[in-house]
Design an enzyme around this catalytic site. Structure first.
Site, PDB file in Angstrom:
ATOM      1  N   THR A   1       2.838 -12.736  -3.082  1.00  0.00           N
ATOM      2  CA  THR A   1       4.321 -12.701  -3.592  1.00  0.00           C
ATOM      3  C   THR A   1       4.806 -13.961  -3.762  1.00  0.00           C
ATOM      4  OG1 THR A   1       4.447 -10.489  -2.329  1.00  0.00           O
ATOM      5  CG2 THR A   1       6.446 -11.583  -3.084  1.00  0.00           C
TER       6      THR A   1
ATOM      7  N   ASP B   1       2.376  -7.133 -10.873  1.00  0.00           N
ATOM      8  CA  ASP B   1       1.892  -7.221  -9.660  1.00  0.00           C
ATOM      9  C   ASP B   1       1.138  -5.803  -9.438  1.00  0.00           C
ATOM     10  OD1 ASP B   1       1.703  -7.984  -7.030  1.00  0.00           O
ATOM     11  OD2 ASP B   1       3.641  -7.224  -6.353  1.00  0.00           O
TER      12      ASP B   1
ATOM     13  N   ARG C   1      -4.950  -5.430   7.710  1.00  0.00           N
ATOM     14  CA  ARG C   1      -3.405  -5.509   8.181  1.00  0.00           C
ATOM     15  C   ARG C   1      -3.246  -6.019   9.483  1.00  0.00           C
ATOM     16  NH1 ARG C   1      -1.732  -5.376   3.834  1.00  0.00           N
ATOM     17  NH2 ARG C   1      -3.863  -5.660   3.402  1.00  0.00           N
TER      18      ARG C   1
END
Length: 737
Positions: A36, A219, A612
DNA sequence: AATTTGGCCGTTTTT
DNA sequence: CGGCCAAATT
């Protein structure tokens, strides 16, 4: 490279992507590689270094959350408004196109959006009217079929209907589409398909947007379906040889493609490099999230997939701790182990909100919740019903939709007898028939049939008073603010009274939600949405409600463990992650073993789950698990075997030494973990949960759990030196001590 | 019109 | 096993 404020604190690869010349670009962004950040800086770079107008930039995401984050971060970075840019979801931007060109696509100005629940109800009605065998044809399947076709860009007339199955679905699709068109209703897939057809068939509109958007950034490209990719291609001038050549930047990670089952085409990434000339490919492989141990384990698992674009995550950080692997006896033991580990983590001064429990299917959460509840560990579950999806909220919205558009059959069906006003199934049937025969909307048909006395006295009265009610509501609230309008509608329609009359906690929350809806209207800022300014506030709000089903409700800011599926964990990160139920048959799921390609997707899901974790990853599985009420035996997942052994630490239950008896008076919290035998039968055997026992070989330990009764009964003992073991009481010769 | 019963089915989710 | 839905009750 010359130093530039926008390029500071970026690594070489990120810098290359941000400051690349105007070109088509493929950014393969691994998990935790600052994707991002690159997108946001790239947009800022285009504005500042190439002096592009914000009008010339479009950025597309999949979720509203991602879109909001991107907009926010761009704004922060460039320090000015981003209003001129089109930043939004595929659906949001397609909707914006349709609103701006509703006439060109043959929609009424007041067209409304059907969510998938509305769509299913609509299909159910249509299929009923077609007199199909309800055993054989379900609305759910039809919905699946129709959406899949729309995602491929196919209309009913594109289908040849070779076999009987497809022919029937084609007829349903056709009837459904006719009904939607007449009512001015557009489902999610239709938003994309219509917007695509608009661009494809209308040269003026197409050229207008092609001229405008010099840069299109997408994205999570690995999640695009056929129509979304086609849409991007049209807008960008179609790659090679297009009328206008715009620059497309796609960002994605083929290893994190986990939505193939709902139409996402991972091949779109490969296809992109073929469709567009001179694509620059940049790999972001440096990871800023996880330890070396976690990354090498994840790399090693994903390496078992073929057809990868290729990528290996690395970090400058340390190795960190090993990955704990806990082989639980059953799902209760698994949950208890997890709870105890979380307690330990918390006792060391760590925050609970830094812990995530990830599982393959939602059904697994129940046992975990119970264990957390018993350990008094607060938790939060992601992925419940969204605010705008709640029954009472949808009821209120249906009234509002009817105010905006009388032809909205779906809305009328929902509220014509909610609250009950004597319009029963029989009356509705007559109205539906009338509507079909005369080619009218339900509203018009109801009106005509009642006035023409086709409907009998009582039914006619009921129908007419409903029609009056809606008409009066519109007249009365025409000049009101949105909030006041909604408040009035909720009260005058009788909705509020209906839910207030119900008793119980559930009804109370419903009343609260209705009040909250009024609040949401008061706070609704039309300017902050992707809708044209000439829309009425009501229409803008309805679109907002359909497209952004409601952010997770601002729940109390409590420090709580987070529970969610592996799918919904994508994009998130947590210092401590538990991956639960990592067993053959569950993860990878049984179904994924039957179909080709599905196993690879499960493996990507595993990769997503592992990556994660920031500091510590714990993997657990249960040898025995209750599924659909039946005990099933499972082997450890093949994915576990794909992790290098040196990264794994096989754990045994650790002894809790909070007080002298090793149990800290916590007996009650273990009382739940029995399966089968009654507690009485168990205590008759002479043992109690939490009791200290001695075994000839294993030494002393504490009773944790029991199972079964009679000679087969087994007992779980947490031995001080060896950890927990299951023993058959009859043979173990345990002594109380 | 509201409530109870019985049968069926059962990943993953966003818009 | 448990949730959902439609049919069958009162």
């Amino acid at each position: 490279m010359t130093s530039h404020p926008l390029l500071e604190q970026l690594n070489d690869k990120q810098r290359a992507a941000v400051s690349a010349p105007e070109r088509h670009m493929l950014v393969l962004a691994g998990a935790g590689s600052g994707k991002t950040r690159v997108l946001v800086h790239r947009i800022a770079w285009l504005l500042q270094e190439y002096h592009l107008s914000p009008y010339s930039i479009m950025a597309v995401t999949f979720t509203n959350k991602a879109a909001a984050e991107m907009r926010g971060r761009v704004e922060e970075l460039v320090g000015s408004s981003t209003r001129a840019m089109w930043i939004g979801t595929f659906h949001g931007l397609a909707h914006r196109l349709l609103r701006a060109h509703y006439m060109d696509v043959g929609l009424p100005q007041n067209f409304q959006i059907l969510d998938s629940d509305d769509q299913q109800r609509m299909l159910k009605r249509i299929m009923r009217s077609m007199n199909l065998d309800e055993k054989r044809w379900s609305p759910k399947q039809a919905q699946w079929f129709i959406n899949a076709k729309k995602d491929e860009g196919l209309r009913p007339h594109h289908l040849d209907g070779h076999d009987f199955n497809e022919r029937t679905y084609k007829e349903i699709y056709d009837a459904y589409q006719v009904a939607c068109d007449r009512a001015g209703l557009v489902d999610f897939a239709e938003l994309l398909l219509r917007a695509h057809e608009l661009l494809r068939d209308n040269r003026i509109v197409r050229e207008h947007y092609q001229k405008r958007f010099r840069h299109i950034l997408v994205d999570e490209f690995q999640d695009t379906n056929a129509i979304q990719y086609a849409w991007v291609k049209l807008l960008s001038g179609g790659g090679a040889g297009g009328e206008h050549e715009n620059y497309v930047t796609i960002v994605g990670d083929d290893d994190q493609s986990i939505y193939g089952w709902r139409g996402a085409k991972i091949e779109n990434i490969h296809q992109f490099t073929r469709d567009y000339p001179n694509v620059d490919t940049i790999r972001l492989e440096q990871n800023y999230r996880s330890t070396n141990t976690i990354l090498s384990a994840a790399n090693s698992v994903i390496a078992n997939n073929s057809d990868r674009l290729g990528k290996e995550l690395w970090t400058e950080g340390g190795n960190g701790e090993s990955i704990d692997l806990y082989a639980a006896y059953n799902e209760l033991d698994e949950a208890r182990y997890i709870a105890s580990q979380i307690e330990a983590w918390h006792e060391q001064g760590n925050a609970l909100q830094d812990v995530a429990l990830l599982y393959r299917s939602n059904a697994q959460s129940r046992v975990l919740e119970e264990a957390l509840l018993h350990a008094r560990i607060p938790y939060r579950i992601y992925g419940g019903l969204r605010f705008f999806d709640r029954q009472e909220v949808k009821d209120a919205l249906a009234y509002l939709r009817l105010l905006a558009n009388r032809n909205d059959d779906a809305a009328l069906e929902r509220v014509i007898n909610t609250p009950t006003r004597g319009i029963g199934a029989r009356t509705l049937e007559i109205v539906r028939d009338g509507a079909r025969q005369r080619g009218l909307s339900l509203w018009d048909a109801a009106k005509q049939l009642a006035t023409e006395k086709v409907l009998t006295g009582r039914a006619a009265n009921a129908v007419l008073s409903f029609i009056d009610l809606v008409q009066e509501l519109e007249d009365e609230t025409a000049e009101y603010s949105l909030g006041r309008q909604v408040d009035t509608v909720i009260k005058s329609s009788g909705l509020m009274a209906m839910y207030q009359a119900e008793k119980g906690e559930k009804a109370e929350t419903r009343v609260e939600n209705l009040k909250e809806l009024v609040n949401a209207c008061d706070n609704f800022d039309q300017l902050g949405t992707e809708t044209p300014e000439d829309m009425t506030p009501l229409n803008a709000f309805l679109a907002h409600a359909a497209l952004e089903s409601g952010e997770e409700q601002a729940e109390e800011h409590q420090d709580a463990v987070q529970l969610m599926t592996l799918h919904s964990a994508k994009g998130l990160e947590f210092p401590l992650v538990f991956m639960c139920g990592v067993e053959e048959g569950l993860f990878p799921s049984q179904q994924s073993l039957d179909e080709a390609g599905r196993l690879a997707e499960e493996r990507r899901l595993c990769y997503v789950g592992m990556t994660r974790a920031m500091q510590k990853l714990v993997i657990t599985y249960a040898e025995q698990r209750r599924i659909y009420g039946q005990e099933k035996l499972h082997r450890a997942s093949r994915f576990i075997a794909e992790i290098p052994p040196e990264n794994l630490n096989h754990v045994r239950m650790q002894t809790r030494s909070r007080s002298s008896d090793g149990f800290g008076g916590n007996q009650a919290s273990y009382g739940r973990f029995h399966s089968g035998a009654s507690h009485e039968a168990f205590t008759e055997s002479g043992f109690q949960l939490g009791q200290r026992v001695r075994h000839v070989k294993f030494g002393e330990g504490t009773v944790l759990n029991y199972e079964g009764s009679g000679p087969q009964s087994r007992i779980q003992v947490n031995f001080d030196d060896l950890g927990s073991k299951w023993l058959v009481v009859a043979y173990a010769r345990l002594e109380r001590c």
